[in-house]
Design a protein around this motif. Structure first.
Motif, short mmCIF file in Angstrom:
data_model
loop_
_atom_site.label_atom_id
_atom_site.label_comp_id
_atom_site.label_asym_id
_atom_site.label_seq_id
_atom_site.Cartn_x
_atom_site.Cartn_y
_atom_site.Cartn_z
N THR A 38 -32.78 23.20 -0.89
CA THR A 38 -31.33 23.29 -0.78
C THR A 38 -30.92 24.67 -0.27
O THR A 38 -30.05 24.80 0.61
CB THR A 38 -30.67 23.01 -2.14
OG1 THR A 38 -31.01 21.69 -2.57
CG2 THR A 38 -29.15 23.13 -2.04
N LEU A 68 -36.44 20.62 -4.84
CA LEU A 68 -35.10 20.51 -4.28
C LEU A 68 -34.35 21.83 -4.27
O LEU A 68 -33.52 22.06 -3.38
CB LEU A 68 -34.32 19.44 -5.07
CG LEU A 68 -32.99 18.97 -4.51
CD1 LEU A 68 -33.17 18.41 -3.12
CD2 LEU A 68 -32.39 17.91 -5.44
N VAL A 90 -24.25 17.38 -0.73
CA VAL A 90 -24.59 18.52 -1.56
C VAL A 90 -23.49 18.74 -2.61
O VAL A 90 -22.30 18.56 -2.32
CB VAL A 90 -24.82 19.76 -0.67
CG1 VAL A 90 -23.52 20.25 -0.07
CG2 VAL A 90 -25.53 20.85 -1.43
N PRO A 91 -23.83 19.12 -3.83
CA PRO A 91 -22.82 19.18 -4.90
C PRO A 91 -21.70 20.20 -4.69
O PRO A 91 -20.58 19.96 -5.13
CB PRO A 91 -23.66 19.53 -6.14
CG PRO A 91 -25.02 19.02 -5.84
CD PRO A 91 -25.19 19.22 -4.36
N TRP A 107 -33.30 15.29 -9.45
CA TRP A 107 -33.57 16.71 -9.69
C TRP A 107 -35.06 16.94 -9.76
O TRP A 107 -35.76 16.28 -10.52
CB TRP A 107 -32.87 17.17 -10.97
CG TRP A 107 -31.39 17.16 -10.81
CD1 TRP A 107 -30.51 16.23 -11.31
CD2 TRP A 107 -30.60 18.07 -10.05
NE1 TRP A 107 -29.24 16.52 -10.92
CE2 TRP A 107 -29.26 17.64 -10.14
CE3 TRP A 107 -30.90 19.21 -9.30
CZ2 TRP A 107 -28.20 18.31 -9.51
CZ3 TRP A 107 -29.85 19.88 -8.68
CH2 TRP A 107 -28.52 19.43 -8.79
N GLU A 156 -28.55 12.01 -7.27
CA GLU A 156 -28.68 12.83 -8.48
C GLU A 156 -30.13 12.96 -8.93
O GLU A 156 -30.45 12.89 -10.12
CB GLU A 156 -27.80 12.28 -9.60
CG GLU A 156 -26.31 12.27 -9.24
CD GLU A 156 -25.44 11.77 -10.36
OE1 GLU A 156 -25.95 11.15 -11.32
OE2 GLU A 156 -24.21 11.99 -10.28
N HIS A 192 -29.69 14.64 -3.40
CA HIS A 192 -28.49 15.06 -4.12
C HIS A 192 -27.54 13.89 -4.36
O HIS A 192 -26.97 13.75 -5.46
CB HIS A 192 -27.75 16.16 -3.35
CG HIS A 192 -28.33 17.53 -3.55
ND1 HIS A 192 -28.46 18.10 -4.80
CD2 HIS A 192 -28.79 18.46 -2.66
CE1 HIS A 192 -28.98 19.31 -4.69
NE2 HIS A 192 -29.20 19.56 -3.40
N ARG A 193 -27.35 13.05 -3.36
CA ARG A 193 -26.44 11.92 -3.54
C ARG A 193 -26.89 10.99 -4.65
O ARG A 193 -26.07 10.40 -5.36
CB ARG A 193 -26.30 11.13 -2.23
CG ARG A 193 -25.36 9.95 -2.39
CD ARG A 193 -24.81 9.42 -1.10
NE ARG A 193 -25.82 8.87 -0.22
CZ ARG A 193 -26.13 9.38 0.96
NH1 ARG A 193 -25.54 10.48 1.40
NH2 ARG A 193 -27.04 8.83 1.71
#
Length: 314
Positions: A167, A163, A195-196, A159, A157, A154-155
């Motif tokens: 998550t 994931l 995490v976003p 995808w 970015e 996540h850090r």
């Protein structure tokens, strides 16, 4: 830039400074990978030599093996080795592109039914491993293995289809933690720091911090370690301190501790540097090679933590 990973004329730390002593320890003790990582972090070294050294541990299945994580010996890929590789790539700004796509394919191939990672895949059987990481035929999903990997992806970015389910697993695992232990908390922090969904992460971190203090999982006074229990199965002196949870002042875990508690923790960390320039390992030692290879890793992390809090320039 030289091929060794250090600049042709690297800045020389003052003799007998913590950084100078650590540098001597690294040249004397560390594997090539950790020597190049030290050069990258502290001697103006470049990322290419680090990545070249890391490639020696990569397998054809996209995972990493060959005792990259010293407590697991043998050539086979393992989630813990692969998580270690991702930390290295993240540290040098190379956690992306086709190399990480291959890693995600490997992670998919070893995931459990709920899409998360086991700590140890059964392929480790037949090769030496630390007694505290037992090999079983049907290993469960582990936040310990999954949280740091998901956080790193996540850090950066990244995808990938893997994931999404991983998550979801981490959210459920973190938000349902009740009885836990320090390494699992560290894995949860690694997830929450990246995490976003930041409001949800902050709420989960606040709850987790109260749990850490309630169960005395962090030794808040290094001068009174007998007041803090060691988790079952840990080595007798395997305490964890505020700096182990909040490795930088930007971590959500930093809010768990007062300024005075963090200052005592950092003073204790700085004072732990041994006469040979390295930092000790606190977990159970089970084989000479594993202990020897782990100390440079611990030393780099100690120096990075101290630098993150402004304890020295280097």
């Amino acid at each position: 830039m030289s091929e060794t990973g250090a600049s042709p004329l690297p800045p020389t730390p003052p003799a007998r400074s913590p950084l100078f002593r650590a540098e001597q320890f690294m040249w004397l003790t560390a594997r090539v990978l950790e020597q190049r990582l030290f050069s990258y972090h502290f001697l103006n070294g470049g990322p290419d030599p680090v990545e070249t050294a890391l490639d020696a541990y990569r397998n054809g299945d996209g995972g990493y093996g060959h005792a990259l994580e010293p407590d697991l010996r043998g050539p086979v890929s393992q989630p813990l080795h692969t998580a270690h590789a991702l930390r290295v790539l993240d540290a040098i700004g190379r956690c992306g592109g086709q190399r990480v796509e291959r890693v995600c394919r490997y992670l998919t191939s070893v995931s459990t039914a709920d899409g998360a990672l086991p700590a140890i895949h059964p392929s480790q059987r037949g090769y030496p491993a630390a007694p505290f990481v037992p090999v079983v035929d049907d290993p469960p999903s582990e936040l310990l293995a999954t949280g740091p990997v998901v956080g790193l992806l996540h850090r950066n970015e990244v995808w990938h289809a893997w994931l999404f389910r991983a998550t979801d697993f981490c959210w459920e695992a973190v938000e349902s933690l009740d009885k836990t232990h320090p390494y699992e908390v560290e894995a949860a922090v690694a997830f929450l720091d990246a995490v976003p969904d930041r409001p949800r992460a902050e709420a989960a971190a606040d709850r987790l911090g109260r749990l850490v203090r309630e169960h005395r999982l962090a030794a808040l006074d290094p001068g009174r370690l007998d007041a803090y229990p060691v988790a079952p199965g840990y080595a007798p002196d395997e305490h964890h301190f505020p700096h182990d949870f909040a490795r930088s002042p930007h971590s959500l875990a930093r809010a768990w501790f007062t300024d005075a508690e963090m200052e005592r923790s950092l003073e204790f960390l700085a004072a732990e540097q041994s006469e040979d320039g390295g930092w000790p390992i606190r977990w159970r030692q089970w084989a000479p090679a594993a202990a020897l290879e782990a100390r440079p890793l611990v030393t780099i992390e100690a120096l990075r933590t101290l630098r993150a809090y402004g304890r020295f320039v280097g």
